[in-house]
Structure formats: structure tokens, C-alpha cells
Design a protein around this motif. Structure first.
Motif, PDB file in Angstrom:
ATOM      1  N   LEU A  44       0.854  -1.180   0.000  1.00 53.75           N
ATOM      2  CA  LEU A  44       0.000   0.000   0.000  1.00 53.75           C
ATOM      3  C   LEU A  44       0.891   1.230   0.000  1.00 53.75           C
ATOM      4  CD1 LEU A  44      -2.739  -0.800   2.680  1.00 53.75           C
ATOM      5  CD2 LEU A  44      -2.832  -1.168   0.234  1.00 53.75           C
ATOM      6  N   CYS A  45       0.425   2.286  -0.659  1.00 56.36           N
ATOM      7  CA  CYS A  45       1.176   3.538  -0.686  1.00 56.36           C
ATOM      8  C   CYS A  45       1.079   4.213   0.686  1.00 56.36           C
ATOM      9  CB  CYS A  45       0.651   4.457  -1.783  1.00 56.36           C
ATOM     10  SG  CYS A  45      -1.016   5.099  -1.505  1.00 56.36           S
ATOM     11  N   PRO A  46       1.979   5.128   0.989  1.00 54.06           N
ATOM     12  CA  PRO A  46       1.941   5.810   2.285  1.00 54.06           C
ATOM     13  C   PRO A  46       0.613   6.530   2.549  1.00 54.06           C
ATOM     14  CG  PRO A  46       4.021   6.221   1.187  1.00 54.06           C
ATOM     15  CD  PRO A  46       3.147   5.506   0.196  1.00 54.06           C
ATOM     16  N   GLU A  47      -0.009   7.057   1.515  1.00 51.93           N
ATOM     17  CA  GLU A  47      -1.287   7.752   1.697  1.00 51.93           C
ATOM     18  C   GLU A  47      -2.383   6.784   2.139  1.00 51.93           C
ATOM     19  OE1 GLU A  47       0.637   8.165  -1.080  1.00 51.93           O
ATOM     20  OE2 GLU A  47       1.383  10.159  -0.571  1.00 51.93           O
ATOM     21  N   CYS A  48      -2.436   5.609   1.553  1.00 51.66           N
ATOM     22  CA  CYS A  48      -3.444   4.614   1.933  1.00 51.66           C
ATOM     23  C   CYS A  48      -3.185   4.066   3.331  1.00 51.66           C
ATOM     24  CB  CYS A  48      -3.517   3.490   0.908  1.00 51.66           C
ATOM     25  SG  CYS A  48      -4.349   3.990  -0.616  1.00 51.66           S
ATOM     26  N   ILE A  49      -1.925   3.849   3.665  1.00 47.62           N
ATOM     27  CA  ILE A  49      -1.597   3.415   5.021  1.00 47.62           C
ATOM     28  C   ILE A  49      -2.031   4.479   6.019  1.00 47.62           C
ATOM     29  CG2 ILE A  49       0.306   2.957   6.622  1.00 47.62           C
ATOM     30  CD1 ILE A  49       1.701   1.495   4.304  1.00 47.62           C
ATOM     31  N   GLY A  50      -1.760   5.738   5.705  1.00 46.21           N
ATOM     32  CA  GLY A  50      -2.179   6.834   6.583  1.00 46.21           C
ATOM     33  C   GLY A  50      -3.684   6.925   6.700  1.00 46.21           C
ATOM     34  N   HIS A  51      -4.377   6.720   5.600  1.00 46.13           N
ATOM     35  CA  HIS A  51      -5.847   6.776   5.627  1.00 46.13           C
ATOM     36  C   HIS A  51      -6.414   5.664   6.508  1.00 46.13           C
ATOM     37  CE1 HIS A  51      -9.976   6.196   4.091  1.00 46.13           C
ATOM     38  NE2 HIS A  51      -9.944   7.525   4.099  1.00 46.13           N
ATOM     39  N   ILE A  52      -5.891   4.470   6.367  1.00 46.69           N
ATOM     40  CA  ILE A  52      -6.351   3.362   7.206  1.00 46.69           C
ATOM     41  C   ILE A  52      -6.042   3.649   8.674  1.00 46.69           C
ATOM     42  CG2 ILE A  52      -5.937   0.939   7.792  1.00 46.69           C
ATOM     43  CD1 ILE A  52      -5.682   0.473   4.726  1.00 46.69           C
ATOM     44  N   ARG A  53      -4.846   4.140   8.943  1.00 47.14           N
ATOM     45  CA  ARG A  53      -4.462   4.457  10.322  1.00 47.14           C
ATOM     46  C   ARG A  53      -5.399   5.509  10.932  1.00 47.14           C
ATOM     47  NH1 ARG A  53       0.449   6.641   9.514  1.00 47.14           N
ATOM     48  NH2 ARG A  53      -0.602   8.622   9.285  1.00 47.14           N
TER      49      ARG A  53
END
Length: 69
Positions: A44-53
Motif C-alpha cells: 500500500l502507498c503511504p497515503e493509503c496506510i495513513g488513511h487506514i491508520r
């Protein structure tokens, strides 16, 4: 190395490998990590990881992943 995010389809350069379980720098808790491992088979891209977090607990999620269990 350029990768393709399995959530949004964006190309990105990153070193977080979901398959190896390397989440140390993401700030994700154990339930978020489990959710990602179950539902996403590739990076997953950093943006998607951040969104999930940031939004994981904002919605009614499976009791398996609930923090208050």
C-alpha cells in the motif's frame, strides 16, 4: 523500486512490504496491521496506510478488530 498500491492503484516508491510484515514505521496498531494483511495482498502507498491508520476506528468494524475487546 516503483510499486503499485493494491488499494488505490497509485504508483509509488516505498520500502514498506506488507508481505513481510514490516510495519514498524507506519504507526499502525496490531488490529490495523491484521486488517491490512487480511484484505490487501500487496503493498500500500503511504497515503493509503495513513488513511487506514486515521480512519480505521471511525466506522463500525468487525469485532475481531475492535480496540475495546
Amino acid at each position: 523500486m516503483e510499486k503499485l498500491c493494491s488499494r488505490c492503484g497509485t504508483k509509488f516508491v516505498g520500502n514498506i512490504d506488507l508481505l513481510s510484515g514490516d510495519f514498524a514505521a507506519t504507526g499502525l496498531d496490531q488490529y490495523q496491521k491484521t486488517f491490512i494483511r487480511v484484505y490487501y495482498k500487496n503493498c500500500l502507498c503511504p497515503e493509503c496506510i495513513g488513511h487506514i491508520r486515521d480512519t480505521f476506528y471511525a466506522f463500525d468494524v468487525s469485532p475481531v478488530y475492535r480496540k475495546d475487546r
